[in-house]
Design an enzyme around this catalytic site. Structure first.
Site, PDB file in Angstrom:
ATOM      1  N   GLU A  45     -16.071   4.514  -6.403  1.00 21.12           N
ATOM      2  CA  GLU A  45     -15.773   2.870  -6.758  1.00 21.12           C
ATOM      3  C   GLU A  45     -16.370   1.941  -7.052  1.00 21.12           C
ATOM      4  O   GLU A  45     -16.703   1.260  -5.810  1.00 21.12           O
ATOM      5  CB  GLU A  45     -13.938   3.115  -5.672  1.00 21.12           C
ATOM      6  CG  GLU A  45     -13.622   3.951  -5.738  1.00 21.12           C
ATOM      7  CD  GLU A  45     -12.086   3.214  -4.554  1.00 21.12           C
ATOM      8  OE1 GLU A  45     -12.025   2.054  -4.408  1.00 21.12           O
ATOM      9  OE2 GLU A  45     -10.785   3.740  -4.639  1.00 21.12           O
ATOM     10  N   SER A  63      -6.069   1.625   4.751  1.00 19.01           N
ATOM     11  CA  SER A  63      -6.339   0.628   3.806  1.00 19.01           C
ATOM     12  C   SER A  63      -7.334  -0.647   3.670  1.00 19.01           C
ATOM     13  O   SER A  63      -7.083  -1.457   4.864  1.00 19.01           O
ATOM     14  CB  SER A  63      -5.837   0.490   1.938  1.00 19.01           C
ATOM     15  OG  SER A  63      -7.011  -0.504   1.882  1.00 19.01           O
ATOM     16  N   ALA A  70      -4.914   4.871  -0.193  1.00 19.39           N
ATOM     17  CA  ALA A  70      -5.380   4.618   0.699  1.00 19.39           C
ATOM     18  C   ALA A  70      -3.654   5.364   1.112  1.00 19.39           C
ATOM     19  O   ALA A  70      -2.895   4.817   0.851  1.00 19.39           O
ATOM     20  CB  ALA A  70      -5.748   3.989   1.610  1.00 19.39           C
ATOM     21  N   ASP A  79     -11.699  -5.518  -5.196  1.00 19.45           N
ATOM     22  CA  ASP A  79     -11.726  -5.006  -6.295  1.00 19.45           C
ATOM     23  C   ASP A  79     -11.822  -5.676  -7.317  1.00 19.45           C
ATOM     24  O   ASP A  79     -11.613  -7.473  -7.297  1.00 19.45           O
ATOM     25  CB  ASP A  79     -10.812  -3.937  -6.553  1.00 19.45           C
ATOM     26  CG  ASP A  79     -10.298  -2.788  -5.729  1.00 19.45           C
ATOM     27  OD1 ASP A  79     -11.202  -2.734  -4.566  1.00 19.45           O
ATOM     28  OD2 ASP A  79      -8.922  -2.308  -5.171  1.00 19.45           O
ATOM     29  N   HIS A 101     -14.855  -1.627  -5.238  1.00 17.08           N
ATOM     30  CA  HIS A 101     -14.642  -2.011  -4.491  1.00 17.08           C
ATOM     31  C   HIS A 101     -15.711  -2.182  -3.470  1.00 17.08           C
ATOM     32  O   HIS A 101     -16.609  -1.317  -3.089  1.00 17.08           O
ATOM     33  CB  HIS A 101     -13.486  -0.987  -3.886  1.00 17.08           C
ATOM     34  CG  HIS A 101     -12.908  -0.442  -1.981  1.00 17.08           C
ATOM     35  ND1 HIS A 101     -12.179  -0.368  -2.289  1.00 17.08           N
ATOM     36  CD2 HIS A 101     -13.751  -1.060  -0.766  1.00 17.08           C
ATOM     37  CE1 HIS A 101     -11.514  -1.066  -0.738  1.00 17.08           C
ATOM     38  NE2 HIS A 101     -12.831  -1.182  -0.449  1.00 17.08           N
ATOM     39  N   GLN A 146       0.575  -1.002   0.174  1.00 21.76           N
ATOM     40  CA  GLN A 146       0.028   0.211   0.051  1.00 21.76           C
ATOM     41  C   GLN A 146       1.296   0.928   0.028  1.00 21.76           C
ATOM     42  O   GLN A 146       0.560   2.056  -0.736  1.00 21.76           O
ATOM     43  CB  GLN A 146      -0.687  -0.161   1.379  1.00 21.76           C
ATOM     44  CG  GLN A 146      -2.249   0.877   1.244  1.00 21.76           C
ATOM     45  CD  GLN A 146      -2.987   0.990   0.122  1.00 21.76           C
ATOM     46  OE1 GLN A 146      -3.554  -0.104   0.277  1.00 21.76           O
ATOM     47  NE2 GLN A 146      -3.831   2.168  -0.633  1.00 21.76           N
ATOM     48  N   HIS A 171      -7.950  -2.622   2.074  1.00 18.92           N
ATOM     49  CA  HIS A 171      -7.729  -4.072   1.556  1.00 18.92           C
ATOM     50  C   HIS A 171      -6.453  -4.440   2.631  1.00 18.92           C
ATOM     51  O   HIS A 171      -6.060  -5.604   2.368  1.00 18.92           O
ATOM     52  CB  HIS A 171      -6.547  -3.380   0.043  1.00 18.92           C
ATOM     53  CG  HIS A 171      -7.219  -3.192  -0.784  1.00 18.92           C
ATOM     54  ND1 HIS A 171      -8.287  -4.104  -1.495  1.00 18.92           N
ATOM     55  CD2 HIS A 171      -8.317  -2.018  -1.841  1.00 18.92           C
ATOM     56  CE1 HIS A 171      -8.785  -3.687  -2.384  1.00 18.92           C
ATOM     57  NE2 HIS A 171      -9.126  -2.501  -2.630  1.00 18.92           N
TER      58      HIS A 171
HETATM   59 ZN    ZN Z   1     -10.166  -1.318  -3.512  1.00 16.80          ZN
END
Ligand code: ZN
Length: 404
Positions: free
Chosen positions: A219, A161, A156, A170, A222, A135, A163
């Site tokens: 997004e 994040s 992020a 995603d 996401h 990230q 993630h």
């Molecule tokens: Zn994402």
């Protein structure tokens, strides 16, 4: 309702305690509720009983914000970073891909993919778990290209994040149609997952028009895994964002003023935090006695706006001690206000179809093109022949040459 300092009838306290025991046999906040009735509300059993009812409703309505990153319902955003910052979950590869997720999210995802395939929709996994280090690479890359402020809207800061939790993915279409772009929303996968994701525990985390709340641009690709129970509860609640669902959604300007602490104080009783200055406002939560709260700098008829346990609300100043508040907050506020007012009031008209860019210079990315003859707001000072402008809800930079 008026505020009474003294609690007049000791008998009423006993009665109210009994009432509470009847009304709230399971409430963990019985003690707090009792003192609340004493400290805040005029004496009298009927009023006390009312206060109890309100308290019990609040107990149910207040949702706990999960900060433990190993839990499926962990809440992560720019204001709620992962703790520890470099947290790394256990992950597995999603079947048939090299995208990784936490095991529970991975199997739920596979279920979703199967269900979509039955409807003739082929979901592709684009990106799942990303480590803190990965990230950081991404964020630094975007910052180099777009500058930090724009990078923060699309990527992020490491440690914030979703993630990194291994609970976000995603998704895309097999043919990469509109990959990681807003138009993805209108593709088969974009439509299918937005409609059905919650049945498998996934929610669209950064919806359209909610950037000021989530901190991220739209997004449609996401999705965040919350487990089916929470995802369905979220969907049924009608909340537009997870922030709103948990009651921590605020406008950008509020966020700024909240973050700046204007002093602290200590509670001298179990003290209700309310949505406004006065006992007629809804209780947000009860702050235990002896706790330290942050002052936001706002004060109104003996009540202070405070922050406690990530919530903001009003408490009676009667039950605060050691109040330390700088004497200048009012001035700061007003100078900030007048500043933003004066910059907001400037407008200009475009003399051509004019590109709005992410920075001052043609080397920056185009956000949108403002048609000729449109009014834009000038939001700050000129920089090497460019103005920071706002148009159609977007902010960016435009060349002063084409502004009148
Ligand atoms: Zn994402």
């Amino acid at each position: 309702m008026k505020q009474t300092r003294a609690f007049k009838a000791p008998l009423a306290a006993a009665v109210s305690a009994t009432l509470m025991a009847t009304l709230l046999p399971l409430s963990p906040a019985t003690a707090a509720t009792e003192v609340t009735a004493r400290t805040e509300v005029a004496a009298g059993t009927e009023v006390n009983a009312q206060a109890v009812t309100v308290d019990s409703a609040v107990q149910i309505a207040t949702k706990k914000i999960q900060r433990d990153p190993s839990k499926t319902d962990v809440f992560v955003n720019k204001s709620y970073p992962l703790s520890p910052k470099k947290y790394a979950p256990k992950t597995v590869a999603v079947k048939g891909t090299n995208v990784r997720l936490q095991p529970s999210a991975a199997s739920a995802y596979s279920k979703m993919v199967k269900a979509a395939a039955k409807d003739g929709v082929k979901i592709r996994a684009v990106s799942g778990y990303r480590s803190y280090a990965r990230q950081a690479e991404l964020y630094n890359y975007y910052s180099r290209i777009y500058g930090q402020s724009y990078a923060s809207r699309i990527s992020a800061v490491p440690g914030t994040s979703e993630h990194q939790t291994g609970l976000a993915i995603d998704v895309g279409n097999n043919n990469s149609q509109c990959g990681l772009q807003a138009c993805f929303a209108n593709t088969p996968v974009g439509k299918w997952v937005a409609k059905n994701g919650h049945k498998y525990g996934f929610i669209l985390r950064y919806p359209k028009g909610q950037e000021s709340v989530t901190g991220y641009s739209y997004e449609p690709w996401h999705f965040r895994y919350l487990g089916t129970t929470l995802a369905k509860s979220y969907k049924n609640s009608g909340a537009k964002t997870l922030e709103a669902y948990y009651g921590v959604a605020k406008s950008k300007s509020n966020n700024n003023s909240d973050k700046k602490s204007k002093g602290t104080a200590k509670t001298t009783a179990n003290l209700n935090m309310r949505t406004g200055a006065g006992t007629n406002n809804r209780i947000v939560l009860t702050i235990p006695r002896g706790k330290s709260v942050q002052l936001t700098g706002s004060k109104k008829s003996g009540w202070y706006e405070v922050r406690y346990s990530s919530k903001t609300g009003w408490v009676s100043g009667t039950y605060l001690s050691n109040i330390s508040m700088p004497s200048t907050p009012k001035k700061k506020e007003s100078s900030k206000d007048s500043k933003s007012k004066s910059t907001n009031s400037k407008t200009a008209t475009t003399t051509a179809n004019l590109n709005m860019r992410t920075g001052a210079g043609t080397g920056n990315r185009i956000i949108l093109t403002i048609p000729q003859g449109k009014k834009v707001s000038i939001t700050g000072a000129k920089k090497s022949g460019w103005y920071p402008v706002k148009y159609s809800g977007k902010s960016g930079w435009a060349s002063a040459k084409y502004l009148r």
